[in-house]
Design a protein around this motif. Sequence first.
Motif, PDB file in Angstrom:
ATOM      1  N   THR A   1      25.212  16.074  15.965  1.00 41.52           N
ATOM      2  CA  THR A   1      26.313  15.495  16.736  1.00 41.52           C
ATOM      3  C   THR A   1      26.057  15.607  18.235  1.00 41.52           C
ATOM      4  O   THR A   1      26.394  14.692  19.007  1.00 41.52           O
ATOM      5  N   GLN A   2      25.455  16.702  18.659  1.00 43.06           N
ATOM      6  CA  GLN A   2      25.066  16.818  20.065  1.00 43.06           C
ATOM      7  C   GLN A   2      24.147  15.667  20.474  1.00 43.06           C
ATOM      8  O   GLN A   2      24.271  15.113  21.570  1.00 43.06           O
ATOM      9  N   LEU A   3      23.216  15.312  19.598  1.00 37.17           N
ATOM     10  CA  LEU A   3      22.313  14.190  19.866  1.00 37.17           C
ATOM     11  C   LEU A   3      23.104  12.897  20.049  1.00 37.17           C
ATOM     12  O   LEU A   3      22.837  12.120  20.978  1.00 37.17           O
ATOM     13  N   LEU A   4      24.098  12.663  19.193  1.00 36.09           N
ATOM     14  CA  LEU A   4      24.906  11.443  19.294  1.00 36.09           C
ATOM     15  C   LEU A   4      25.694  11.418  20.599  1.00 36.09           C
ATOM     16  O   LEU A   4      25.817  10.366  21.241  1.00 36.09           O
ATOM     17  N   VAL A   5      26.224  12.574  20.985  1.00 34.30           N
ATOM     18  CA  VAL A   5      26.970  12.655  22.248  1.00 34.30           C
ATOM     19  C   VAL A   5      26.049  12.351  23.419  1.00 34.30           C
ATOM     20  O   VAL A   5      26.395  11.597  24.336  1.00 34.30           O
ATOM     21  N   GLU A   6      24.849  12.948  23.402  1.00 30.06           N
ATOM     22  CA  GLU A   6      23.885  12.728  24.481  1.00 30.06           C
ATOM     23  C   GLU A   6      23.474  11.267  24.590  1.00 30.06           C
ATOM     24  O   GLU A   6      23.208  10.762  25.687  1.00 30.06           O
ATOM     25  N   LYS A   7      23.446  10.570  23.457  1.00 31.21           N
ATOM     26  CA  LYS A   7      23.056   9.161  23.460  1.00 31.21           C
ATOM     27  C   LYS A   7      24.214   8.230  23.797  1.00 31.21           C
ATOM     28  O   LYS A   7      24.039   7.012  23.871  1.00 31.21           O
ATOM     29  N   GLY A   8      25.403   8.793  23.959  1.00 33.18           N
ATOM     30  CA  GLY A   8      26.534   8.010  24.443  1.00 33.18           C
ATOM     31  C   GLY A   8      27.398   7.346  23.395  1.00 33.18           C
ATOM     32  O   GLY A   8      28.219   6.477  23.716  1.00 33.18           O
ATOM     33  N   TYR A   9      27.270   7.745  22.148  1.00 28.72           N
ATOM     34  CA  TYR A   9      28.123   7.149  21.115  1.00 28.72           C
ATOM     35  C   TYR A   9      29.549   7.649  21.262  1.00 28.72           C
ATOM     36  O   TYR A   9      29.787   8.820  21.551  1.00 28.72           O
ATOM     37  N   LYS A  10      30.517   6.741  21.054  1.00 31.50           N
ATOM     38  CA  LYS A  10      31.919   7.054  21.297  1.00 31.50           C
ATOM     39  C   LYS A  10      32.812   6.890  20.067  1.00 31.50           C
ATOM     40  O   LYS A  10      33.875   7.507  19.984  1.00 31.50           O
ATOM     41  N   LYS A  11      32.408   6.030  19.113  1.00 31.84           N
ATOM     42  CA  LYS A  11      33.294   5.686  18.001  1.00 31.84           C
ATOM     43  C   LYS A  11      32.578   5.891  16.661  1.00 31.84           C
ATOM     44  O   LYS A  11      32.068   4.941  16.070  1.00 31.84           O
ATOM     45  N   PRO A  12      32.565   7.112  16.174  1.00 32.99           N
ATOM     46  CA  PRO A  12      31.897   7.366  14.895  1.00 32.99           C
ATOM     47  C   PRO A  12      32.805   7.116  13.689  1.00 32.99           C
ATOM     48  O   PRO A  12      34.024   7.305  13.756  1.00 32.99           O
ATOM     49  N   LEU A  13      32.195   6.700  12.609  1.00 35.29           N
ATOM     50  CA  LEU A  13      32.840   6.655  11.307  1.00 35.29           C
ATOM     51  C   LEU A  13      32.121   7.674  10.443  1.00 35.29           C
ATOM     52  O   LEU A  13      30.906   7.566  10.223  1.00 35.29           O
ATOM     53  N   CYS A  14      32.842   8.681   9.962  1.00 40.48           N
ATOM     54  CA  CYS A  14      32.221   9.771   9.199  1.00 40.48           C
ATOM     55  C   CYS A  14      32.472   9.582   7.710  1.00 40.48           C
ATOM     56  O   CYS A  14      33.626   9.503   7.273  1.00 40.48           O
ATOM     57  N   LEU A  15      31.410   9.509   6.943  1.00 39.86           N
ATOM     58  CA  LEU A  15      31.477   9.355   5.493  1.00 39.86           C
ATOM     59  C   LEU A  15      30.912  10.625   4.861  1.00 39.86           C
ATOM     60  O   LEU A  15      29.709  10.746   4.661  1.00 39.86           O
ATOM     61  N   TYR A  16      31.773  11.589   4.576  1.00 45.91           N
ATOM     62  CA  TYR A  16      31.336  12.909   4.146  1.00 45.91           C
ATOM     63  C   TYR A  16      31.163  13.007   2.628  1.00 45.91           C
ATOM     64  O   TYR A  16      31.706  12.202   1.865  1.00 45.91           O
ATOM     65  N   ILE A  17      30.426  14.036   2.193  1.00 46.41           N
ATOM     66  CA  ILE A  17      30.312  14.385   0.784  1.00 46.41           C
ATOM     67  C   ILE A  17      31.646  14.956   0.306  1.00 46.41           C
ATOM     68  O   ILE A  17      32.538  15.189   1.116  1.00 46.41           O
ATOM     69  N   PRO A  18      31.839  15.189  -1.009  1.00 44.66           N
ATOM     70  CA  PRO A  18      33.144  15.686  -1.494  1.00 44.66           C
ATOM     71  C   PRO A  18      33.626  16.921  -0.754  1.00 44.66           C
ATOM     72  O   PRO A  18      32.852  17.836  -0.466  1.00 44.66           O
ATOM     73  N   GLU A  19      34.907  16.946  -0.456  1.00 46.15           N
ATOM     74  CA  GLU A  19      35.487  18.001   0.381  1.00 46.15           C
ATOM     75  C   GLU A  19      35.370  19.383  -0.238  1.00 46.15           C
ATOM     76  O   GLU A  19      35.340  20.386   0.470  1.00 46.15           O
ATOM     77  N   ASN A  20      35.295  19.454  -1.572  1.00 45.18           N
ATOM     78  CA  ASN A  20      35.206  20.757  -2.220  1.00 45.18           C
ATOM     79  C   ASN A  20      33.779  21.286  -2.275  1.00 45.18           C
ATOM     80  O   ASN A  20      33.547  22.409  -2.725  1.00 45.18           O
ATOM     81  N   ALA A  21      32.797  20.504  -1.830  1.00 47.15           N
ATOM     82  CA  ALA A  21      31.422  21.001  -1.752  1.00 47.15           C
ATOM     83  C   ALA A  21      31.331  22.053  -0.651  1.00 47.15           C
ATOM     84  O   ALA A  21      31.955  21.913   0.407  1.00 47.15           O
ATOM     85  N   ILE A  22      30.569  23.110  -0.889  1.00 48.19           N
ATOM     86  CA  ILE A  22      30.460  24.209   0.077  1.00 48.19           C
ATOM     87  C   ILE A  22      29.999  23.701   1.435  1.00 48.19           C
ATOM     88  O   ILE A  22      30.502  24.117   2.479  1.00 48.19           O
ATOM     89  N   ALA A  23      29.048  22.775   1.422  1.00 48.52           N
ATOM     90  CA  ALA A  23      28.477  22.294   2.679  1.00 48.52           C
ATOM     91  C   ALA A  23      29.425  21.391   3.456  1.00 48.52           C
ATOM     92  O   ALA A  23      29.292  21.259   4.679  1.00 48.52           O
TER      93      ALA A  23
END
Length: 332
Positions: free
Chosen positions: A169-191
């Motif tokens: 995410t630091q890399l994305l911030v440094e590159k100037g991205y402003k509007k991310p869409l986050c598609l995560y793995i299942p919420e109950n997964a440890i990671a």
Amino acid sequence: MTALKDVAKLAGVSLMTVSRAINNPEQLSEKTYQKVKQAIEQLNYVPDISAQKMRGVAGKTIGVLSLGTATTPFSVEILLAVEQTVRKYGWQSFVINTFEEDPDEVEQAVDALLSHRPSAIIIARNGLSRIRIPPKLAHFPIVLANCITEDLNVASYIPNDFQGQFNLTQLLVEKGYKKPLCLYIPENAIAAKERQNGFEKAWFVQPNYEMPEQFFMPKDLHEYTCGADPLKKLLAENRKKLDYDVIVCGNDRIAMLAYQLLLSHGFRIPEDVAVVGYDNMVGVAELFLPPLTTVQLPHYEMGEQAALHLIEDRTAKGKQYVDCPLVVRASC
């Protein structure tokens, strides 16, 4: 086949002296040890490890209970690391593979593991999860790789998913991205929660950054065929415009689905929208077009550290985090 007595005869020493040279060389003088060593090399003698175990003199053998690790290409490097590490330090290892879904199969695997008389045990899993430790193994020195447990207070070498997502995410911030869409793995997964926390920690330190839109896959669904469904729905509603500049995917499989959707709708990656993944799938991540920026799961390092934990007789308990390297390619 060369026997122990043949080595003793050639070296001009007793059978006990040859045994000490193999198992406890520090008990011999350098001159005697070298005589036996030369005889062993000349005769190409290979010690009978199974016989040593029967006599109880092979005290440096690690048994690995593999919970699907040996048959999963993404995590098999855990086992490779264990094998290479124990060889480096003069230890032995063996692997018994099984699957948690079948309790009877697990019990049979545990019995097979014990029949080899290990001096210590590594339990490794093909994906980060919470496991039960078979009661028969509870009195052995145990360390876990890519899994955790509540049964015993043992060391568990697991990915540092917070750090991995934070650095991405630091890399994305440094590159100037402003509007991310986050598609995560299942919420109950440890990671999952660790990665979400890593993203938000890096994202919200920036001024005037808005809350990103975040979606989790349904719980207990790990096929990932629906991992990009929120993106699919957005594209169906508006085929020519997407109000995001980067798609942050929970793993590389979701990223692959995102690639297919974006490219099929005429979007260019990364010119129109960037895509990043997680896992650095073996033999796959570098084949994306353009190549996928992602995070490496440290499978080899987890296996290596688990083996060293036993070899070095470390005393640490609980979660031992192994860093996840950032792999920067052309997708962002």
